[in-house]
Scaffold this motif. Structure first.
Motif, short mmCIF file in Angstrom:
data_model
loop_
_atom_site.label_atom_id
_atom_site.label_comp_id
_atom_site.label_asym_id
_atom_site.label_seq_id
_atom_site.Cartn_x
_atom_site.Cartn_y
_atom_site.Cartn_z
N LEU A 60 27.87 -35.90 -1.62
CA LEU A 60 28.79 -34.78 -1.39
C LEU A 60 28.55 -33.68 -2.43
O LEU A 60 28.46 -33.96 -3.62
N SER A 61 28.45 -32.44 -1.96
CA SER A 61 28.22 -31.32 -2.87
C SER A 61 29.43 -31.12 -3.79
O SER A 61 30.54 -31.57 -3.49
N LEU A 67 27.60 -32.62 3.04
CA LEU A 67 27.04 -33.95 2.81
C LEU A 67 25.54 -33.89 3.05
O LEU A 67 25.09 -33.38 4.09
N SER A 68 24.77 -34.40 2.08
CA SER A 68 23.31 -34.38 2.21
C SER A 68 22.78 -35.81 2.19
O SER A 68 23.20 -36.63 1.37
N ASN A 69 21.86 -36.10 3.11
CA ASN A 69 21.26 -37.43 3.18
C ASN A 69 20.29 -37.62 2.01
O ASN A 69 19.30 -36.91 1.89
N ILE A 70 20.59 -38.60 1.12
CA ILE A 70 19.72 -38.83 -0.04
C ILE A 70 18.95 -40.14 0.06
O ILE A 70 18.01 -40.34 -0.71
N ALA A 71 19.32 -41.00 0.99
CA ALA A 71 18.58 -42.25 1.17
C ALA A 71 18.98 -42.90 2.49
O ALA A 71 20.10 -42.71 2.96
N GLU A 82 21.79 -32.78 6.75
CA GLU A 82 23.01 -32.25 6.15
C GLU A 82 24.13 -32.18 7.18
O GLU A 82 23.87 -31.94 8.37
N VAL A 83 25.36 -32.39 6.72
CA VAL A 83 26.56 -32.24 7.56
C VAL A 83 27.49 -31.30 6.81
O VAL A 83 27.79 -31.52 5.63
N ILE A 110 30.42 -35.85 15.62
CA ILE A 110 29.74 -36.62 14.58
C ILE A 110 29.02 -37.81 15.19
O ILE A 110 27.86 -38.11 14.87
N LEU A 111 29.70 -38.51 16.12
CA LEU A 111 29.11 -39.70 16.73
C LEU A 111 27.86 -39.36 17.52
O LEU A 111 26.93 -40.17 17.60
N GLN A 112 27.82 -38.19 18.10
CA GLN A 112 26.67 -37.79 18.92
C GLN A 112 25.41 -37.55 18.08
O GLN A 112 24.32 -37.43 18.63
#
Length: 594
Positions: A60-61, A67-71, A82-83, A110-112
């Motif tokens: 989370l920033s 939200l950024s995917n880090i792993a 990113e979300v 989000i689920l999609q």
């Protein structure tokens, strides 16, 4: 936490689960893996532990908006890295309200984003300070068991240990004010880069310092100065982007590294544009601030065998340039600079020992009545009787003494020896001689200077009128009011203050107008050509005539010929000194001759 969990897992938990948990604990404390690799391994171990299809870790920033995917347990999530809160506000609200939640509470959008419809999201952080999400995906509907729910906090604990470890590492390697690397990190990065440099490449270090930054901080305050440093850091990052390496390595000191293999093509006049960009005004609380910078340059391997040596060479170049120019110095390193620096350091160390060991002595040059050639007094000139190098002149050690503060004890030694000699002459009935001593600007303005003078005169029972205090014109450029008060006070005590090297500085006639001096010494550069150059003769005559009108004694130094003496006599000079009469001599020779 994981050890506690291991004890709480009931018999339905198999040995493999416990082994995986042990591995999670080991990874969170391992320094062999990078943070990225360790987080990926946690995702993969969690995948096996929980028997699911995908595991992701999202960061989370700081403003809680992204939200950024880090792993993840796979390479990517169909390109979604990113979300954003603005696109999925409900999801971000869940993150504020809950520790964990399932797909049942999540919005369809989000689920999609994933082909796996069944989700368990677990928030991690420090208390209410959220740091991110552990996202677990499954293709089949799940009812999460007690053991599985117990495992989640332990997985998150391992993630937080890794993130905090990286944060501590960042604090140790990144300057928090400017965002630039710190010195240790800079040297590590440059050392790694330099291993890839071959003989066809040029490699450069730049050492940059903001000129007179302490003065800027005094005016703007600490907060204002920090704002300036932040802006300078931003400009350096902008002007020297990757693959340049940049760092803040001191209060107002910065370092830059690049090699020709990695140097971007910046076009012609790039460094001139860098100078222009760095010099642009900075606004701090409505105040315009303009900076100048001094820079030292060095190259690898010409100027050092490693990064630290090359950076040191660039700093030596910077300091060498700043001896000549207080602002905007730009200097390339040469080996002679190191030799000079080493010599200065050795001189300083030997100077300290020399003062303690009483290795100094005074030489005396006669001052002569210009009309009849009779001796009226002497100028005391310090010499260093070095145990290995022999007699050394003042130019070899006085500049070092000035810069290190040793000029104060050295000056006090001169005062004591001169007053002691006057006392001995009193006993020998040579009561008419005066001694002139040279006092540095720093010593002249020292608060204890008058007290020390009086203490020595009282102890040796010598009249102040017999000790002439010589200062150079430059002293008035330091603290005008303080200088005037000091000269007034010395006059009241009975001393004579003489201006040495008169006529060589811009402040010469300001002295005569405002300071109650008793004597001026015309600099030798005017005397040496007085018998063959009309301008030198004219300047000398003007100074003598003006001094006569102001009732000042005039001494001319550097007299080397009879013709020069005759010229000065015709102009009405009072006293002269120079090699025509005598070079400076030790006291034994003075006693023999005079």
């Amino acid at each position: 936490m994981i050890n506690t969990l291991l004890n709480s897992i009931d018999d339905s938990g198999n040995k493999n689960d416990k082994n995986i948990l042990h591995q999670l604990l080991d990874m969170s404390h391992s320094y062999n893996l990078s943070q990225k690799d360790a987080l990926v391994e946690i995702c993969r171990k969690s995948l096996s532990l929980l028997d699911v299809d995908q595991v992701f870790i999202w960061s989370l920033s700081s403003d809680n908006s992204t939200l950024s995917n880090i792993a993840s347990s796979i390479q990517s999530e169909d390109g979604v890295l990113e979300v954003h809160q603005k696109d999925h506000p409900h999801y971000f609200d869940l993150m504020k309200e809950k520790q964990f939640w399932t797909e049942k509470q999540m919005e369809e959008s989000i689920l999609q984003m994933s082909p796996f419809p069944y989700r368990l999201e677990f928030r991690f952080g420090n208390g209410n300070d959220s740091k991110g999400i552990l996202s677990i995906r499954s293709s089949t509907k799940r009812e999460w068991s007690k053991n599985e729910l117990l495992v989640l906090p332990s997985i998150v604990h391992s993630i937080m240990l890794l993130i905090e470890r990286e944060s501590y590492k960042k604090l140790a390697t990144i300057d928090t004010l400017t965002g630039l690397s710190k010195l240790t990190s800079f040297l590590e990065e440059t050392t790694e880069r330099m291993t890839k440099v071959d003989e066809t490449m040029d490699t450069y270090f730049i050492y940059l310092k903001i000129d007179l930054f302490q003065d800027i901080q005094d005016v703007l305050g600490i907060d204002g100065a920090d704002e300036v440093l932040k802006e300078v850091g931003l400009r350096i990052q902008m002007l020297f982007p990757e693959p340049y390496l940049t760092a803040r390595i001191g209060f107002d000191h910065f370092a830059i590294y690049f090699d020709t293999a990695n140097k971007p093509q910046m076009g012609e006049r790039y460094y001139e544009r860098v100078d222009d960009a760095l010099a642009k005004k900075i606004m701090v609380s409505g105040q315009e601030v303009y900076l100048t910078y001094s820079i030292g340059f060095s190259q690898f391997p010409q100027h050092g065998e490693n990064a630290k040596a090359c950076l040191n060479a660039a700093q030596i170049a910077l300091n060498n340039g700043r001896k000549k120019f207080s602002r905007n110095a730009q200097t390339f390193y040469t080996p002679e600079m190191y030799t000079s620096k080493s010599k200065d350091l050795l001189t300083e160390m030997n100077l300290r020992k020399g003062i303690e060991a009483n290795e100094f002595e005074l030489y005396y040059q006669p001052k002569v009545n210009c009309n009849d050639g009779s001796v009226t007094g002497f100028e005391a000139l310090i010499r260093w009787n070095h145990p290995e190098l022999g007699i050394r002149g003042p130019m070899e050690f006085i500049p070092i003494a000035e810069s290190t503060g040793l000029i104060i004890p050295l000056g006090e030694w001169v005062i004591t020896e001169a007053v002691k000699q006057l006392s001995l002459w009193n006993e020998g009935h040579r009561i008419n001689y005066t001694i002139s001593i040279n006092i540095s600007s720093r010593h002249f303005l020292h608060s204890d200077f008058p007290k020390y003078l009086l203490k020595q005169l009282n102890y040796y029972k010598v009249s102040p009128a017999r000790l002439v205090i010589e200062v150079t014109e430059s002293v008035a450029m330091i603290e005008y009011d303080t200088v005037k008060e000091r000269i007034d006070y010395l006059n009241d005590l009975g001393f004579s203050v003489s201006i040495d090297d008169f006529g060589t500085g811009f402040s010469a006639f300001v002295y005569l107008q405002h300071f109650p001096v008793k004597e001026i010494k015309i600099d030798r550069q005017f005397i040496q050509r007085i018998d063959c150059d009309e301008k030198s003769l004219g300047i000398t005559k003007t100074i003598i005539d003006l001094a006569k009108q102001l009732s000042l004694k005039v001494v001319s130094e550097g007299v080397e010929t009879k013709e020069q003496w005759e010229k000065l006599k015709s102009l009405g000079c009072d006293e002269i000194q120079g090699f025509y009469f005598s070079k400076p001599l030790n006291i034994e020779r003075i006693e023999e001759l005079y």
